[in-house]
Design a protein around this motif. Sequence first.
Motif, PDB file in Angstrom:
ATOM      1  N   PRO A   1      -5.366   2.206  -2.656  1.00  0.00           N
ATOM      2  CA  PRO A   1      -4.398   1.092  -3.115  1.00  0.00           C
ATOM      3  C   PRO A   1      -5.043  -0.123  -3.395  1.00  0.00           C
ATOM      4  O   PRO A   1      -4.511  -1.049  -3.931  1.00  0.00           O
ATOM      5  CB  PRO A   1      -3.436   1.121  -1.699  1.00  0.00           C
TER       6      PRO A   1
ATOM      7  N   TYR B   1       2.890   6.536  -7.143  1.00  0.00           N
ATOM      8  CA  TYR B   1       1.876   7.377  -7.610  1.00  0.00           C
ATOM      9  C   TYR B   1       2.437   8.871  -7.485  1.00  0.00           C
ATOM     10  O   TYR B   1       2.252   9.793  -8.178  1.00  0.00           O
ATOM     11  CB  TYR B   1       0.428   7.209  -6.902  1.00  0.00           C
ATOM     12  N   LYS B   2       3.148   9.106  -6.119  1.00  0.00           N
ATOM     13  CA  LYS B   2       3.543  10.426  -5.946  1.00  0.00           C
ATOM     14  C   LYS B   2       4.663  10.826  -6.705  1.00  0.00           C
ATOM     15  O   LYS B   2       4.597  12.137  -7.244  1.00  0.00           O
ATOM     16  CB  LYS B   2       4.021  10.434  -4.423  1.00  0.00           C
TER      17      LYS B   2
ATOM     18  N   GLU C   1       0.980  -1.211  -0.003  1.00  0.00           N
ATOM     19  CA  GLU C   1       0.273  -0.064   0.022  1.00  0.00           C
ATOM     20  C   GLU C   1       0.841   1.381   0.070  1.00  0.00           C
ATOM     21  O   GLU C   1       0.522   1.989  -0.865  1.00  0.00           O
ATOM     22  CB  GLU C   1      -0.989   0.008   1.183  1.00  0.00           C
ATOM     23  N   PRO C   2       1.775   1.495   1.009  1.00  0.00           N
ATOM     24  CA  PRO C   2       2.605   2.714   0.792  1.00  0.00           C
ATOM     25  C   PRO C   2       3.499   2.725  -0.303  1.00  0.00           C
ATOM     26  O   PRO C   2       3.732   3.741  -0.834  1.00  0.00           O
ATOM     27  CB  PRO C   2       3.471   2.491   2.183  1.00  0.00           C
TER      28      PRO C   2
ATOM     29  N   ASN D   1       6.876   8.741   1.692  1.00  0.00           N
ATOM     30  CA  ASN D   1       5.815   9.329   1.724  1.00  0.00           C
ATOM     31  C   ASN D   1       5.519  10.574   2.557  1.00  0.00           C
ATOM     32  O   ASN D   1       4.665  11.424   2.299  1.00  0.00           O
ATOM     33  CB  ASN D   1       4.504   8.428   1.918  1.00  0.00           C
TER      34      ASN D   1
ATOM     35  N   GLU E   1       1.347   4.241  -3.175  1.00  0.00           N
ATOM     36  CA  GLU E   1       1.199   5.625  -3.004  1.00  0.00           C
ATOM     37  C   GLU E   1       2.721   6.263  -3.072  1.00  0.00           C
ATOM     38  O   GLU E   1       2.652   7.439  -3.965  1.00  0.00           O
ATOM     39  CB  GLU E   1       0.916   5.836  -1.440  1.00  0.00           C
ATOM     40  N   SER E   2       3.743   5.797  -2.939  1.00  0.00           N
ATOM     41  CA  SER E   2       5.049   6.525  -3.465  1.00  0.00           C
ATOM     42  C   SER E   2       5.250   6.490  -4.869  1.00  0.00           C
ATOM     43  O   SER E   2       5.605   7.526  -5.120  1.00  0.00           O
ATOM     44  CB  SER E   2       6.099   5.754  -2.586  1.00  0.00           C
TER      45      SER E   2
ATOM     46  N   LYS F   1      -3.932  13.795  -2.670  1.00  0.00           N
ATOM     47  CA  LYS F   1      -4.164  12.081  -2.075  1.00  0.00           C
ATOM     48  C   LYS F   1      -3.992  11.046  -3.136  1.00  0.00           C
ATOM     49  O   LYS F   1      -4.578  11.296  -4.412  1.00  0.00           O
ATOM     50  CB  LYS F   1      -5.742  12.110  -1.427  1.00  0.00           C
ATOM     51  N   ALA F   2      -3.171  10.006  -2.822  1.00  0.00           N
ATOM     52  CA  ALA F   2      -3.145   9.190  -3.984  1.00  0.00           C
ATOM     53  C   ALA F   2      -4.527   8.217  -4.116  1.00  0.00           C
ATOM     54  O   ALA F   2      -5.177   8.307  -3.167  1.00  0.00           O
ATOM     55  CB  ALA F   2      -1.899   8.198  -3.622  1.00  0.00           C
TER      56      ALA F   2
END
Length: 309
Positions: A100, A50-51, A43-44, A86, A47-48, A96-97
């Motif tokens: 996930p 996508y960021k 999950e993180p 993140n 997010e990373s 916000k991503a």
Amino acid sequence: MPKLLLMDHDGGIDDLLSLLLVLTMPDVELLGVTVTPADCYIEPALESSYKLLQLTGHEYIPLGRGDYAGINAFPSEWRARPDIINALPMLINLPKAPDPYAYPAAPDLLIDWLTQASDKVTILLTGPCSNLVLALEKAPELADKIEQIVWMAGAFTVSGNVQTYQHDGSAEWNVFWDPVSTRKLVEWQLPLTFIPLDVTNHVPVTKAFLSKLATQIDYPLSNLAGQFWALTLDTIPGYYYTYFMWDILATSYLAMPEQFKTQSVRMNVSTRPPNAGQTYLDEAGYAATIVTDVNVENFYEYLLTQFKR
């Protein structure tokens, strides 16, 4: 015409730096990114990823979620690093991503992208090869759409970097995580180039390099890359482990293959303890290319140049 590229990574700091480096390459068209839950919690890491796409204006590039759990887990303290990424100042306040759990399955996306690609595709693997193998098992005809696989994996003439129970230390982590899929991949006899520890051992993350990078702090990508690499200094205790530029060296091979020395070999991989995941030369084994050396000075200079973009 730009090189068509699919990237599968496993969420570590080096993987995320590799994604950032790919996004600076003008001659590469990144079709999609899949993430394997190996050196990360998924999950993180999504997010990373996508960021970084968002930060560089590439949020339209699709992401795929890998859910296969592998065979030999990475240490949990390594896997937690994307959470820290993140929270870095340049990333924490980005919009916000996506959810996930809403991302499509990585093997299915690889199948879709290979099917739709207008030409043959290069695949960059900076983590284990499991998502790719799962895709090929589901759609074997798509092997013909692969131009080349560049994989940071293996240790052929040097010691491995796996230090764990019931293991003799001969394997490299990306192979050890899923040695069975590694065996399946080499059995396909696709054009496969290993960037193994034999060559990545030449490029440690040094404070001298980080000091040079810090002189470029006014360039946003240099600033961010410097923060990423600074976090590696305590990722694993330095008294028994050195952090190398494993994945980012493999990524740079896409842009400057002429700076590397390669060798055509026959090789094999063990799938059982005490040497599960060991890659070794074997005249009766499978054809592959291994990278044996790199122009280290040119490599470091390339990174400094790219992160000025």
